[in-house]
Design a protein around this motif. Structure first.
Motif, PDB file in Angstrom:
ATOM      1  N   ARG A   1       0.815  -1.218   0.000  1.00  0.00           N
ATOM      2  CA  ARG A   1       0.000   0.000   0.000  1.00  0.00           C
ATOM      3  C   ARG A   1       0.845   1.264   0.000  1.00  0.00           C
ATOM      4  N   ARG A   2       2.052   1.188   0.564  1.00  0.00           N
ATOM      5  CA  ARG A   2       2.794   2.406   0.843  1.00  0.00           C
ATOM      6  C   ARG A   2       4.139   2.536   0.128  1.00  0.00           C
ATOM      7  N   ALA A   3       4.665   1.473  -0.425  1.00  0.00           N
ATOM      8  CA  ALA A   3       6.008   1.529  -1.007  1.00  0.00           C
ATOM      9  C   ALA A   3       6.102   2.552  -2.130  1.00  0.00           C
TER      10      ALA A   3
ATOM     11  N   ALA B   1       3.873  -8.840  -5.819  1.00  0.00           N
ATOM     12  CA  ALA B   1       2.631  -8.448  -5.150  1.00  0.00           C
ATOM     13  C   ALA B   1       2.696  -6.989  -4.707  1.00  0.00           C
ATOM     14  N   ILE B   2       3.858  -6.570  -4.233  1.00  0.00           N
ATOM     15  CA  ILE B   2       4.020  -5.171  -3.826  1.00  0.00           C
ATOM     16  C   ILE B   2       3.915  -4.264  -5.044  1.00  0.00           C
ATOM     17  N   ASP B   3       4.577  -4.641  -6.132  1.00  0.00           N
ATOM     18  CA  ASP B   3       4.514  -3.841  -7.364  1.00  0.00           C
ATOM     19  C   ASP B   3       3.086  -3.742  -7.894  1.00  0.00           C
TER      20      ASP B   3
ATOM     21  N   ALA C   1      -2.011 -10.477  -1.295  1.00  0.00           N
ATOM     22  CA  ALA C   1      -1.035 -11.384  -1.906  1.00  0.00           C
ATOM     23  C   ALA C   1       0.352 -11.166  -1.312  1.00  0.00           C
ATOM     24  N   ALA C   2       0.709  -9.910  -1.055  1.00  0.00           N
ATOM     25  CA  ALA C   2       2.017  -9.605  -0.470  1.00  0.00           C
ATOM     26  C   ALA C   2       2.129 -10.191   0.934  1.00  0.00           C
TER      27      ALA C   2
END
Length: 236
Positions: free
Chosen positions: A110-112, A197-199, A205-206
């Motif tokens: 959500r934040r990266a 998942a982060i991307d 999923a992450a």
């Protein structure tokens, strides 16, 4: 003391040079984490004083700090030793570690920032090289960097701090996981799942990918426990 004085005092504390006891604590902590001081190994104040060229006082203070965070333990007349974890406690700690890492990955999705994601990809490439070179020592050190970046990408202070504290407690045991057959290669594919998942901005999923990456289940858990010498664990 007014607010300006408090800010000056806090700034001075943050920028002051570490004391000798703090420097020694950091050295001993790193030696425990990378296995140079193994679980069960005795920490003798006199020997440490000679080894690091310090008086007994900073050595005693450093050991007291390590006691406070659970990295060492006292055994009455036997003195102070690097902490040995029971197998049930170790399994619980890995479970909690998996939950915390999963939460960090969820928040990172959500934040990266683009810079956070790029940094993780860059360090992952170093892991790929370490695996190709068959170098588990370098792999373990770089893998710690990858997870540090994951915590930073979550942009949370308290959760990241708690995750790091627990990682310190089980660091010497996590090192042994790296040496399990096929573990380095599996780590690479699991990291890709987390990063993808982060991307994709997919928190669920992450979280699932990071949780499964850390948690020891089934044959993996059995193999890990069987690899532990008697000196590195207690049954209870």
């Amino acid at each position: 003391m007014d607010q300006d004085e408090i800010r000056v005092s806090n700034a001075a504390t943050a920028t002051r040079a570490p004391t000798r006891s703090e420097e020694l604590r950091e050295q001993l902590e790193q030696m425990i984490l990378d296995g140079r001081l193994a679980p069960g190994e005795r920490l003798d104040e006199m020997e440490l004083s000679r080894r690091f060229g310090l008086s007994r006082t900073p050595v005693r203070e450093a050991i007291k700090s390590l006691l406070a965070i659970g990295l060492v333990e006292t055994r009455g007349r036997q003195g102070t030793h690097v902490a040995v974890l029971s197998i049930p406690a170790l399994i619980e700690m890995f479970d909690v570690m998996a939950a915390l890492e999963g939460l960090c990955a969820k928040l990172a999705a959500r934040r990266a920032t683009p810079a956070d994601r790029a940094a993780m990809r860059k360090v992952h490439e170093e892991l790929v090289k370490a695996n190709e070179n068959g170098d588990p020592v370098t792999f373990y050190k770089v893998n710690q960097q990858f997870h540090d970046l994951l915590y930073e990408a979550a942009h949370t202070h308290f959760i990241a701090e708690q995750t790091l504290q627990l990682r310190r407690r089980i660091g010497s045991y996590r090192l042994r996981v790296t040496y399990q057959p096929g573990r380095m290669l599996n780590t690479l594919s699991e990291h890709v799942r987390i990063m993808d998942a982060i991307d994709a901005g997919d928190p669920a999923a992450a979280q699932k990918a990071a949780n499964e990456h850390v948690q020891l289940l089934g044959d993996q858990l059995t193999d890990f426990i069987s690899s532990l010498p008697a000196s590195l664990s207690r049954s209870q």
